[in-house]
Design a protein around this motif. Structure first.
Motif, PDB file in Angstrom:
ATOM      1  N   ASP A  52     -26.834  17.215  29.302  1.00  0.00           N
ATOM      2  CA  ASP A  52     -25.366  16.230  29.333  1.00  0.00           C
ATOM      3  C   ASP A  52     -25.617  15.326  28.305  1.00  0.00           C
ATOM      4  N   ALA A  53     -26.773  14.799  28.496  1.00  0.00           N
ATOM      5  CA  ALA A  53     -27.731  13.872  27.229  1.00  0.00           C
ATOM      6  C   ALA A  53     -27.313  14.389  25.814  1.00  0.00           C
ATOM      7  N   PHE A  54     -27.644  15.560  25.611  1.00  0.00           N
ATOM      8  CA  PHE A  54     -27.313  16.533  24.117  1.00  0.00           C
ATOM      9  C   PHE A  54     -26.110  16.535  24.011  1.00  0.00           C
ATOM     10  N   ALA A  55     -24.792  17.138  24.203  1.00  0.00           N
ATOM     11  CA  ALA A  55     -23.642  16.851  25.327  1.00  0.00           C
ATOM     12  C   ALA A  55     -23.103  15.206  24.365  1.00  0.00           C
ATOM     13  N   LYS A  56     -23.548  14.526  24.750  1.00  0.00           N
ATOM     14  CA  LYS A  56     -23.157  13.239  24.999  1.00  0.00           C
ATOM     15  C   LYS A  56     -23.376  12.608  23.343  1.00  0.00           C
TER      16      LYS A  56
END
Length: 245
Positions: A52-56
């Motif tokens: 999720d952090a990488f997607a954001k």
């Protein structure tokens, strides 16, 4: 869902498209640059709990990174959703164990292997990630930071195995190829002529045939004739374990 290498390739492609440095991406996902570098070099499994952090940070979706097409998201089975939901709740080390086990199962399926429920051995938690030099010794203390754990099907683990190490060098070829992985059994002594992982004081860790000499010295021999014997005083050499062949 994509494999670990495919996930990493996707992240690298997105980073390059957006002209981000490794340092900037590490800052955005609140991760040490050295840790991110290991994931991108594929020496460590990418932690799925960070998707999720990488997607954001990369202005995309977790589904795109993981390899789910838009028209596949709505068609996930209840089992798929349960697995994804539970996986996100696990810590990164437990996610890695699940990922490794799933990869082993996929390998067995793709290779047409069928394991009976009556002869299936339990999964074995084996430390791995460290290398041992088959050539010039390497620093054992540095290697300790690379140690992680992996669940391996019991059928693939020989009796007495304590760790899976990578052979970093060609001095034991052709028996042990450079880059191959071998199981070792921790033990403080080995018989003359056995292949051992040893630590040499002020030198490092290496993999060699081990011989104790009558003059209180130890000879470490390579199989590859291009390498000379290494001779040390007995008190300079500590046996870490024996290579299981």
């Amino acid at each position: 869902m994509k494999t670990n290498d495919e996930i990493v390739d996707t992240l690298i492609e997105l980073k390059n498209e957006q002209h981000l440095t490794l340092s900037e991406l590490a800052r955005r996902v609140n991760m040490a640059k050295s840790a991110l570098s290991r994931y991108f070099n594929k020496t460590r499994e990418f932690p799925l709990n960070n998707v999720d952090a990488f997607a954001k940070a990369l202005h995309t979706t977790p589904e795109y990174i993981l390899g789910f097409k838009e028209n596949e998201i709505g068609s996930l089975t209840d089992s798929d959703r349960r697995i994804l939901r539970i996986n996100k709740m696990l810590s990164s080390d437990r996610q890695e164990k699940v990922y490794n086990y799933a990869n082993d199962q996929l390998d067995e399926q793709n290779n047409g292997k069928v394991t009976s429920m009556f002869n299936h051995k339990p999964l074995v938690d084996i430390p791995y990630g460290r290398s041992t030099a088959a050539g010039s010794p390497i620093n054992g203390e540095d290697q300790d930071t690379q140690l992680i754990h992996k669940l391996i099907a019991g059928e693939k683990v020989p009796a007495g195995a304590d760790e899976l190490v990578t052979v970093d060098g060609d001095s034991m070829e052709p028996l042990l190829q450079k880059g191959s992985q071998v199981f070792i059994h921790y033990q403080p002594e080995v018989e003359n002529g056995e292949i051992a992982i040893v630590h040499v004081r002020d030198v490092g860790v290496t993999c060699k045939k081990f011989y104790v000499n009558s003059d209180n010295t130890v000879t470490l021999k390579s199989i590859n004739e291009a390498y000379d014997d290494m001779v040390f005083d007995c008190d300079e050499v500590n046996v870490i374990g024996k290579v299981i062949l």
